[in-house]
Every structure is written in structure tokens, then in C-alpha cells.
Design a protein around this motif. Structure first.
Motif, PDB file in Angstrom:
ATOM      1  N   VAL A   1       0.842  -1.204   0.000  1.00 32.41           N
ATOM      2  CA  VAL A   1       0.000   0.000   0.000  1.00 32.41           C
ATOM      3  C   VAL A   1       0.875   1.252   0.000  1.00 32.41           C
ATOM      4  N   ALA A   2       1.981   1.179   0.727  1.00 32.58           N
ATOM      5  CA  ALA A   2       2.902   2.313   0.822  1.00 32.58           C
ATOM      6  C   ALA A   2       4.257   1.743   1.227  1.00 32.58           C
ATOM      7  N   GLN A   3       5.227   2.612   1.469  1.00 33.83           N
ATOM      8  CA  GLN A   3       6.547   2.120   1.866  1.00 33.83           C
ATOM      9  C   GLN A   3       6.964   2.712   3.200  1.00 33.83           C
ATOM     10  N   LEU A   4       7.677   1.914   3.962  1.00 32.44           N
ATOM     11  CA  LEU A   4       8.075   2.327   5.306  1.00 32.44           C
ATOM     12  C   LEU A   4       9.583   2.533   5.347  1.00 32.44           C
ATOM     13  N   PHE A   5      10.010   3.668   5.887  1.00 39.15           N
ATOM     14  CA  PHE A   5      11.440   3.933   6.067  1.00 39.15           C
ATOM     15  C   PHE A   5      11.693   4.256   7.536  1.00 39.15           C
ATOM     16  N   ILE A   6      12.788   3.733   8.086  1.00 36.50           N
ATOM     17  CA  ILE A   6      13.157   4.084   9.458  1.00 36.50           C
ATOM     18  C   ILE A   6      14.308   5.087   9.381  1.00 36.50           C
ATOM     19  N   ASN A   7      14.074   6.286   9.900  1.00 33.59           N
ATOM     20  CA  ASN A   7      15.102   7.326   9.884  1.00 33.59           C
ATOM     21  C   ASN A   7      16.261   6.924  10.808  1.00 33.59           C
ATOM     22  N   GLN A   8      17.483   6.906  10.273  1.00 30.90           N
ATOM     23  CA  GLN A   8      18.640   6.457  11.067  1.00 30.90           C
ATOM     24  C   GLN A   8      19.049   7.495  12.114  1.00 30.90           C
ATOM     25  N   PHE A   9      18.627   8.732  11.928  1.00 34.09           N
ATOM     26  CA  PHE A   9      19.044   9.822  12.800  1.00 34.09           C
ATOM     27  C   PHE A   9      18.243   9.809  14.104  1.00 34.09           C
ATOM     28  N   ASN A  10      16.899   9.674  13.961  1.00 35.72           N
ATOM     29  CA  ASN A  10      16.074   9.739  15.179  1.00 35.72           C
ATOM     30  C   ASN A  10      15.220   8.484  15.391  1.00 35.72           C
ATOM     31  N   GLY A  11      15.373   7.477  14.506  1.00 38.74           N
ATOM     32  CA  GLY A  11      14.659   6.217  14.696  1.00 38.74           C
ATOM     33  C   GLY A  11      13.161   6.300  14.452  1.00 38.74           C
ATOM     34  N   ARG A  12      12.665   7.423  13.905  1.00 35.11           N
ATOM     35  CA  ARG A  12      11.215   7.538  13.689  1.00 35.11           C
ATOM     36  C   ARG A  12      10.794   6.849  12.398  1.00 35.11           C
ATOM     37  N   LYS A  13       9.524   6.431  12.371  1.00 35.42           N
ATOM     38  CA  LYS A  13       9.020   5.742  11.181  1.00 35.42           C
ATOM     39  C   LYS A  13       8.428   6.758  10.215  1.00 35.42           C
TER      40      LYS A  13
END
Length: 522
Positions: A417-429
Motif C-alpha cells: 500500500v505504501a513504503q516504510l522507512f526508518i530514519n537512522q538519525f532519530n529512529g522515527r518511522k
């Protein structure tokens, strides 16, 4: 085996939103004897029929947000229809579906002509040499001149056309169509449930005047002469080679011109063709089973939290309870309850042939693009995920439901449906989508299907691109410099989240040895 393959017709119905795809699908099912009442898509009163729009959100908005698969038998042929979303926010689902079909029917609104989404979808068909038939819908409303429409189709879709039926007037004066393919006159009486009468007629005799009146009879003779003069004879091989698109006119809502389309379609459309894998070309006549997963749907039945993976059979015969090899996971699996679909209703099957779409129960073992074989290492390619263009942080709105939210996000991302990325800087989705509407769909489905509430927070990003490099040192250097904008996707690959087009082009200039990819396939 060959007989079974030759009676299969697997196709997608595609178009711009609101041109009438779902209505056309429903009329096909009416002829296939799968549903008894037409008009069940939009009406909430008629609940007893299976329709192709079954998610609550689809019923509320009157649009399709997910491809649905339906199969039925018609005059000795086995037909598999994939009704796709027209809305551009869900285009990715449609592009993937086009990898699993042998031909397509494009629906065009007679008043509006070719629209943006139709052009994009035609490009995907052209990339894969998929043969198309065009159905010009809504002839019972005032629209444009048929010849103008044909010219526009040729220019905009860059394909030669050949009308196989011709309208007699339109709008309030619409009297029917002349079926060029079968040389018959079909007279129009607006009725959603009944099929109109057909008259076999010699076009030059006076019988024509009795049916449609003198003016329309003369006009029809002139038009047909023009059609024969301007357009070459219809050649089935040219259509199958995707060089020419047959055109039909009608009104899907009033069930007119639909059966002509279906009758001609089953005769001329290609049966399942060879599929290209990375290693070799796979022919449908091969003895051993191969297939690939092109779509995953969670919660077809809201009472059971089940996922279903849609598998397109490419070769051989699929048998229930047989051991099959899952190439990516290097595992052997058995399926005790493979299913076939009628939108939301599904029934268990014992066997399936090339061209068929089989539903396999999925408890997290499948990803889109997975290949199943009888032991051979094959990879079917060409199921793209495009780089998203809209981004938001997803946050938990109810601390007690963290588990449900995580599970919901995981299943919805599996569906593509969509794509998920985990930010390496603050760990937020971060969730990335192709269109704004997908955020609403995700929020709605999380709440209604997983009982989890989320809230969106803005994040200013321009584009996500996957990066790779043979120069380890330069890659490390890049990651250090762009630390705040580095993320990982679900497969743990490096993704650069550029916050503007300028930053992206500068990065491409400064780091010559890094490859930036805008689809997830490389």
C-alpha cells in the motif's frame, strides 16, 4: 493440459477513475452467471451480491482502492478478470497487476476521451507488449463525435485502432450499435438487467430504415463506408502483437454493447503466453509448476485476520497439498487450502492451470515478487515499487495499542500500500506514498481492521532514492555527510531522503560513484 491453457483468458480492466470499470466488470459477471442483480456496486440496499468493491472505504467513496480478482466460465472459456483501481494514488497496485495478465481492456469515457491516467496505463501496456481492446463507454450520454474519439485514441495512446462496432447516434437519440465483427444490428433499450435484442440485417436493404429511421440509416451507411476506407481490415495477429487495438462502443451501466465485447474478446484474446524469468523464458506448456506473487491483501474477511497472497500460475499444474519450493526463503511449503476468488467470496480449489490466479494463505512468508517452483531456482522480475513522493511521520495515538499498530503497519506494508522507512538519525518511522489518499486509507484501515489509532506528523522531504556503490569508502563518506537524511527500508537497504530537488542533484554531482535508484528493483 494444452486444452486447459487454450481456454484461459486472464485480463485486467483499466481506465481513468469514473470511466466505468467496475460497472463493466459487474456486467461481465452478470453474463458469466456469477451475480444475479446488476447495480450492486453503488447501492447499499442490495447486499446479497458479491461486488468487486468490498472494503468499507471503497463503498463510501465509490472508488476502487485495491485490485480484485474474479473468475467465471463463459461459453466454454475460463475467464479471470482483474478489476484495478483507476485513481492515480493507487496506480502502483495497477502497474503490478499488469504484470500478471495476458491482455487488457481499457475503458474510455465517451464524453471525456483520453485522460491522464489512461495514458500512463497504456505506457505500462506498451512496455510489456500487452494487447489491448478499447471500450468507449457512456454512449447513452451526449458525447463527442466517434471519429474524433478514434483520432484522439491513436494520437494519445500511440496505437492504431480498428472499430469493431459502430454507434447509431448518441445521448438521448442513441439507437444502438452496428456490430461490424458479426455483421449484426443491436438495438438499444435502456435496461440495467435485460440484454437488448439483436437483428441480423443486410446493411443495404430497406429493413435498416424500419429499425432506425431514414436519417440514421443513411448516416450509418456513410460512417461504415468511411470506417472501411480509413481503417485497415482487422487482423487478429496484429492485435495479439499489440500493434492494433479493436474498439467497441456501448453503455456499461445500461448493459449495452457489453456482450458484443465479451463475445469477440473470448475469441480473439491471447491465451496465457510465455513468461520471462531472469534465468530463462518459461513456457505455459511445461510440465513443472512455476508461479509468482504479484499482490498481497490483508483482511479480505474482517472476522479473521488473514492475509492472502495472489499467485499467478505461469506453467505446469498447481495441485493442492503438493510440496512447492519458495525460492527466496529456500523452503518447501504445502498449501492445504488454496482458493479461487469471486471478489470477497472465495472457494477452495484442488488444481489450477497456467493463467489462473490462486490465493495462498499467507502468515508473513510472502513478499510481492516471490517465485514458487517445483525446485528450480527461478526469479520472475518486473514488479516495481516506485520511489514515493509524499512523506509523513507515523506516530502512535494510543500508547496501549502499540502492538496492534506495529502489526497493522507491517501487514499493510506487505500489501505494498505504501513504503516504510526508518530514519537512522532519530529512529522515527516515515511512511512514503504515491498519493495523498493513501494516508487516509492507511489511517482508516489501521483503525477499522487493527483497532489501532495513528496520527500523522509533517516531514519535509522531496524524494526517496535507494543508493548503492562499489566504492565502500565513498558510500561511508556519503552516509556520514548525509547522516540526518539516511534511512533504511524494510529490507535493510540504504535509502537517501532528499529534502529538495537541488540537494538531490548536488549529491548526484558530488558523489560520482554512487548509484541513485528511483524504483526498488535494481
Amino acid at each position: 493440459m494444452n486444452q486447459e491453457i487454450e481456454r484461459r483468458r486472464t485480463f485486467a480492466i483499466i481506465s481513468h477513475p469514473d470511466a466505468g470499470k467496475t460497472t463493466l466488470t459487474e456486467k461481465f459477471l452478470l453474463f458469466g452467471g456469477q451475480i444475479q442483480v446488476a447495480g450492486a456496486v453503488k447501492s447499499n440496499k442490495i447486499r446479497k451480491t458479491a461486488t468487486s468493491d468490498w472494503m468499507d472505504i471503497e463503498k463510501q467513496r465509490g472508488i476502487s482502492v485495491s485490485t480484485s480478482v474474479m473468475e467465471f466460465d463463459y461459453e466454454g472459456y475460463k475467464i479471470n478478470i482483474l478489476d484495478t483501481p483507476g485513481h492515480q494514488d493507487f496506480a502502483e497496485d495497477t502497474y503490478r497487476t499488469l504484470t500478471a495478465v495476458d491482455s487488457a481492456i481499457i475503458v474510455v469515457d465517451g464524453a471525456k476521451g483520453v485522460e491522464t491516467q489512461t495514458r500512463k496505463l497504456m505506457n505500462v501496456c506498451r512496455m510489456r507488449n500487452t494487447p489491448v481492446i478499447i471500450f468507449i463507454n457512456k454512449m447513452d450520454r451526449e458525447g463527442r463525435d466517434p471519429f474524433d474519439l478514434l483520432d484522439e485514441l491513436e494520437q494519445e495512446l500511440q496505437i492504431s485502432v480498428r472499430p469493431l462496432s459502430w454507434p447509431i447516434n448518441q445521448g438521448a437519440k442513441f439507437k444502438g450499435v452496428f456490430n461490424i465483427y458479426e455483421n449484426k444490428l443491436d438495438l438499444f433499450t435502456p435496461d440495467k438487467q435485460r440484454v437488448t435484442e439483436k437483428v441480423e440485417i443486410d446493411i443495404n436493404s430497406e429493413v435498416l430504415e424500419q429499425h432506425v429511421g431514414e436519417r440514421d440509416a443513411n448516416q450509418l451507411r456513410e460512417d461504415l463506408e468511411l470506417v472501411d476506407g480509413v481503417y485497415p481490415e482487422f487482423d487478429v495477429e496484429d492485435y495479439r502483437a499489440a500493434k492494433v487495438a479493436p474498439v467497441f462502443f456501448g453503455s456499461a451501466l445500461n448493459n449495452f454493447g457489453v456482450q458484443e465485447l465479451l463475445n469477440c474478446f473470448v475469441k480473439i484474446a491471447p491465451y496465457p503466453r510465455p513468461t520471462k524469468a531472469e534465468e530463462r523464458e518459461v513456457s505455459p506448456e511445461e510440465q513443472k509448476f512455476t508461479g509468482f506473487i504479484f499482490k498481497i491483501t490483508a483482511n479480505i474477511d474482517p472476522n479473521h485476520r488473514s492475509c492472502i497472497a495472489f499467485c499467478k500460475v505461469c506453467s505446469g499444474k498447481f495441485m493442492r497439498n503438493q510440496p512447492y519450493y519458495h525460492v527466496r526463503m529456500d523452503k518447501t511449503l504445502r498449501f492445504s487450502s488454496p482458493t479461487q476468488f469471486m471478489a470477497q467470496r472465495k472457494s477452495t480449489i484442488d488444481e489450477a492451470y497456467p493463467g489462473d490466479i490462486v490465493g495462498l494463505p499467507d502468515n508473513g512468508i510472502f513478499k510481492i515478487g516471490d517465485t514458487m517452483t517445483e525446485g528450480e531456482h527461478l526469479h520472475f522480475r518486473g514488479l516495481p515499487s516506485f520511489s514515493p513522493e509524499m512523506f509523513k511521520y507515523i506516530e502512535n495515538d494510543d500508547p496501549m495499542k502499540a502492538k496492534q499498530l506495529a502489526k497493522g503497519i507491517e501487514q499493510l506494508m506487505d500489501e505494498g500500500v505504501a513504503q516504510l522507512f526508518i530514519n537512522q538519525f532519530n529512529g522515527r518511522k516515515i511512511i512514503g506514498t504515491v498519493g495523498q489518499l493513501q494516508f487516509e486509507v492507511i489511517q482508516y484501515r489501521l483503525e477499522n481492521e487493527y483497532n489501532a489509532r495513528c496520527r500523522w506528523e509533517p516531514v519535509h522531504l522531496h524524494k526517496a532514492c535507494w543508493i548503492e556503490s562499489d566504492d565502500e569508502k565513498e558510500l561511508e563518506n556519503f552516509k556520514k555527510r548525509k547522516y540526518q537524511y539516511m534511512a533504511k527500508d524494510r529490507d535493510g537497504r540504504d535509502v537517501f531522503l532528499a529534502d529538495s530537488g537541488y540537494v538531490l542533484s548536488m549529491a548526484q554531482e558530488d558523489f560520482k560513484h554512487i548509484r541513485f535508484h528511483f524504483t526498488s528493483e535494481f
